[in-house]
Write a protein that holds these residues in place. Structure first.
Motif, mmCIF file in Angstrom:
data_model
loop_
_atom_site.group_PDB
_atom_site.id
_atom_site.type_symbol
_atom_site.label_atom_id
_atom_site.label_comp_id
_atom_site.label_asym_id
_atom_site.label_seq_id
_atom_site.Cartn_x
_atom_site.Cartn_y
_atom_site.Cartn_z
ATOM 1 N N MET A 45 47.656 25.978 -12.569
ATOM 2 C CA MET A 45 48.331 25.982 -11.260
ATOM 3 C C MET A 45 47.313 25.810 -10.148
ATOM 4 O O MET A 45 47.556 25.115 -9.164
ATOM 5 C CB MET A 45 49.080 27.307 -11.058
ATOM 6 C CG MET A 45 50.348 27.411 -11.858
ATOM 7 S SD MET A 45 50.899 29.091 -11.981
ATOM 8 C CE MET A 45 51.805 29.278 -10.485
ATOM 9 N N LEU A 79 42.134 27.324 -0.408
ATOM 10 C CA LEU A 79 42.835 28.604 -0.311
ATOM 11 C C LEU A 79 43.697 28.786 -1.550
ATOM 12 O O LEU A 79 44.456 27.892 -1.903
ATOM 13 C CB LEU A 79 43.744 28.606 0.911
ATOM 14 C CG LEU A 79 43.338 29.410 2.135
ATOM 15 C CD1 LEU A 79 44.409 29.295 3.195
ATOM 16 C CD2 LEU A 79 43.116 30.874 1.813
ATOM 17 N N ILE A 80 43.595 29.953 -2.177
ATOM 18 C CA ILE A 80 44.373 30.171 -3.400
ATOM 19 C C ILE A 80 45.850 30.372 -3.057
ATOM 20 O O ILE A 80 46.174 30.832 -1.976
ATOM 21 C CB ILE A 80 43.850 31.384 -4.187
ATOM 22 C CG1 ILE A 80 43.850 32.640 -3.300
ATOM 23 C CG2 ILE A 80 42.468 31.114 -4.723
ATOM 24 C CD1 ILE A 80 43.844 33.914 -4.084
ATOM 25 N N PRO A 81 46.757 30.023 -3.970
ATOM 26 C CA PRO A 81 48.173 30.257 -3.686
ATOM 27 C C PRO A 81 48.514 31.735 -3.791
ATOM 28 O O PRO A 81 47.773 32.506 -4.382
ATOM 29 C CB PRO A 81 48.900 29.456 -4.768
ATOM 30 C CG PRO A 81 47.913 29.268 -5.844
ATOM 31 C CD PRO A 81 46.560 29.337 -5.254
ATOM 32 N N ARG A 136 47.022 19.133 -4.642
ATOM 33 C CA ARG A 136 48.033 19.030 -3.582
ATOM 34 C C ARG A 136 47.418 19.141 -2.209
ATOM 35 O O ARG A 136 47.761 18.390 -1.290
ATOM 36 C CB ARG A 136 49.105 20.107 -3.779
ATOM 37 C CG ARG A 136 50.071 19.771 -4.870
ATOM 38 C CD ARG A 136 50.969 20.927 -5.235
ATOM 39 N NE ARG A 136 51.759 20.611 -6.389
ATOM 40 C CZ ARG A 136 52.899 19.917 -6.367
ATOM 41 N NH1 ARG A 136 53.391 19.490 -5.237
ATOM 42 N NH2 ARG A 136 53.543 19.663 -7.480
ATOM 43 N N GLN A 137 46.498 20.118 -2.064
ATOM 44 C CA GLN A 137 45.844 20.298 -0.758
ATOM 45 C C GLN A 137 45.030 19.069 -0.380
ATOM 46 O O GLN A 137 45.099 18.574 0.755
ATOM 47 C CB GLN A 137 44.912 21.514 -0.783
ATOM 48 C CG GLN A 137 45.587 22.828 -1.149
ATOM 49 C CD GLN A 137 46.755 23.137 -0.270
ATOM 50 O OE1 GLN A 137 46.614 23.289 0.929
ATOM 51 N NE2 GLN A 137 47.924 23.207 -0.843
ATOM 52 N N ASP A 172 46.230 22.172 -9.934
ATOM 53 C CA ASP A 172 47.298 21.376 -9.305
ATOM 54 C C ASP A 172 47.385 21.672 -7.807
ATOM 55 O O ASP A 172 47.579 20.765 -6.998
ATOM 56 C CB ASP A 172 48.646 21.689 -9.982
ATOM 57 C CG ASP A 172 49.750 20.805 -9.468
ATOM 58 O OD1 ASP A 172 50.798 21.328 -9.074
ATOM 59 O OD2 ASP A 172 49.542 19.579 -9.441
ATOM 60 N N HIS A 173 47.206 22.943 -7.472
ATOM 61 C CA HIS A 173 47.253 23.345 -6.057
ATOM 62 C C HIS A 173 46.134 22.671 -5.278
ATOM 63 O O HIS A 173 46.345 22.163 -4.167
ATOM 64 C CB HIS A 173 47.134 24.862 -5.966
ATOM 65 C CG HIS A 173 47.180 25.387 -4.571
ATOM 66 N ND1 HIS A 173 48.314 25.346 -3.801
ATOM 67 C CD2 HIS A 173 46.226 25.956 -3.810
ATOM 68 C CE1 HIS A 173 48.068 25.869 -2.628
ATOM 69 N NE2 HIS A 173 46.804 26.257 -2.601
ATOM 70 N N LYS A 225 51.376 17.440 -10.140
ATOM 71 C CA LYS A 225 52.442 17.638 -11.153
ATOM 72 C C LYS A 225 53.250 18.855 -10.756
ATOM 73 O O LYS A 225 52.697 19.896 -10.450
ATOM 74 C CB LYS A 225 51.786 17.841 -12.521
ATOM 75 C CG LYS A 225 52.774 18.149 -13.630
ATOM 76 C CD LYS A 225 52.790 17.051 -14.678
ATOM 77 C CE LYS A 225 53.802 17.309 -15.762
ATOM 78 N NZ LYS A 225 55.162 16.979 -15.420
#
Lengths: 119, 253, 117
Positions: free
Chosen positions: A25, A15-17, A32-33, A28-29, A79
């Protein structure tokens, strides 16, 4: 890109931020997921590899499995980036903003309680 | 116009009279009798005298009154935090007044240490590191302690505080409740002390995964192979020590 | 957790018993020889939820999202920043006299300069 949209460029849909973002970004997202998803497994393997009461071969097996897991499953690979500009350097944790974006918003009075320091 | 304290002659907290029962103060019937409205010199006074101000409103011109602490039994804490002074002082004052009307003995507001977070940024987006900007954020906080009341009263007060909350303010509260050991055991369905060794939810997830992994053939073959073999030296040592200790304990007993 | 020495003197033995009893009382893990059991990875708080929610959540629709969601007849009611800009520019041009020219019927009038001799 709109709400609820997925990015498929990493092989695994993510899912995009929200808000404005760029390629770094997004990468990195994704990390994180994925690291959040695999955190329990990674910790379990880490436990097995560190437990001296288990047979050595089992511990080595755990180490191998951890090494085989891709880097995006480890929290270490994430990061802290600026959430507005995507800059990876000079990011303040308290605001999740890089030094220049922080300054822009602080001067505009959009950061609650932040004032020019005088002493 | 402010009515002087002498005119509030019949309104005294019960603590002064010796009793502990809180007296209802914000009562309009009480007003007309207890306020001495005959001395109204100016026209203004006369106008205001005909329209008495509610006592609770009038009392806001004075420091908040407090009930004395009798039993030293801490029921709850309230911490009020803000980036400015005004909000914090206003709201802690409000909380004290609410507590007074509810009959809760309160102490405070004790100022907690000022927290200053500071950051230094380069002014420009690119190079020019010789010119910088200093920023700071000051967090002011006050602590109010509530004594001697029941948890229900404290929660009632917190509901009022929440309802009339002001923006740009952080309010944290802690409620301390005493439970008997039996009630705790009953709540957690515990029968004996062995059951107390339950793991937390987060531990559960990792532990469950560990069990899954060890049941996996990749790991199981190593565990099975080692089943007959004596465990590592460390555990041998541990066992030896434990047997010695246990032997001694049984001997003593 | 204090370490129990290998050679147990009478004093050390008593202490070891005390340690064992107190662990039972306070519900602690009894590990006198400090064996590395990896238990810290079990006790550790999981922070995946915190690190995963670093960027802005994708939970609130923007004006662009709303616009696309509705049929074309109603789309003009949702004014995005781009629409605002376009409107601003067209009005500015009109003020300067550079607006959209009127549509003409028939062929254009003959230009005297381009008359063929």
């Amino acid at each position: 890109m709109a709400i609820g949209n997925l990015a498929n460029r990493f092989g695994i849909p993510v899912l995009i931020p929200g808000g404005r973002f760029n390629a770094r970004m997004l990468r990195d997202h994704f990390k994180r997921q994925q690291s959040a998803e695999h955190e329990v497994t990674v910790n379990a393997l880490r436990y097995i590899s560190r437990n001296t009461t288990l047979p050595p071969r089992a511990r080595i097996e755990a180490q191998l499995q951890m090494a085989a897991m891709p880097n995006y499953t480890k929290i270490m690979s994430t990061k802290n980036r600026c959430t507005l500009s995507g800059r990876g350097r000079a990011v303040f944790r308290a605001f999740r903003l890089n030094r220049f974006t922080f300054r822009q918003l602080a001067r505009a009075g959009k950061l609650s309680g932040v004032i020019r320091a005088m002493w | 116009m402010r009515i002087s304290a002498s005119k509030l002659k019949n309104i005294k907290p019960a603590s002064v009279t010796g009793g502990y029962a809180p007296k209802v103060i914000a009562n309009h019937d009480l007003l007309a009798k207890d306020l001495d409205l005959s001395i109204a010199a100016d026209e203004k006074d006369a106008a205001l005298a005909s329209k008495p101000v509610p006592l609770a409103v009038e009392l806001t011109y004075y420091k908040p009154m407090k009930w004395p602490v009798h039993h030293n039994h801490l029921t709850g804490d309230i911490t009020v935090r803000s980036y400015g002074i005004y909000n914090v002082e206003l709201f802690s004052d409000f909380i004290l007044r609410v507590g007074y009307y509810l009959g809760i003995p309160m102490t405070g507001p004790t100022p907690l240490p000022l927290k200053i977070e500071s950051w230094t940024t380069i002014r420009g987006p690119f190079i020019h590191a010789k010119s910088k900007d200093n920023w700071e954020r000051k967090t002011r906080s006050r602590l109010i302690k509530c004594w001697d009341c029941t948890p229900e009263v404290f929660e009632l007060m917190m509901s009022v505080v929440e309802k009339y909350g002001i923006p740009n303010l952080g309010v944290k509260s802690q409620l301390y409740v005493d439970h008997s050991l039996e009630s705790i055991k009953k709540d957690l369905n515990m029968v004996d002390s062995v059951a107390l060794k339950t793991v937390s939810k987060e531990e559960d997830a990792v532990l469950a995964r560990v069990r899954e992994l060890l049941a996996d053939p990749a790991f199981k073959r190593h565990l099975d192979a080692d089943a007959e073999r004596v465990k590592t030296e460390a555990t041998q040592e541990h066992k030896r020590l434990e047997s010695e200790v246990d032997a001694e304990v049984t001997a003593q007993v | 957790m204090p370490v129990v020495p290998n050679t147990l003197t009478p004093a050390a033995l008593r202490l070891a018993q005390l340690i064992k009893l107190s662990c039972g009382v306070f519900n602690e893990v009894y590990n006198p020889t400090q064996i590395r059991t990896g238990a810290k990875y079990l006790k550790r708080k999981l922070k995946g939820h915190v690190t995963g929610s670093y960027y802005t959540p994708n939970s609130f629709p923007s004006v662009y999202d709303l616009k696309k969601h509705f049929p074309k007849e109603i789309q003009h009611r949702f004014i995005t920043n781009e629409d605002k800009y376009k409107l601003h520019m067209t009005l500015a041009r009109k003020r300067r006299g550079k607006g959209k020219p009127k549509k003409k019927d028939g062929p254009p009038p003959e230009d005297p300069k381009s008359k063929k001799k």
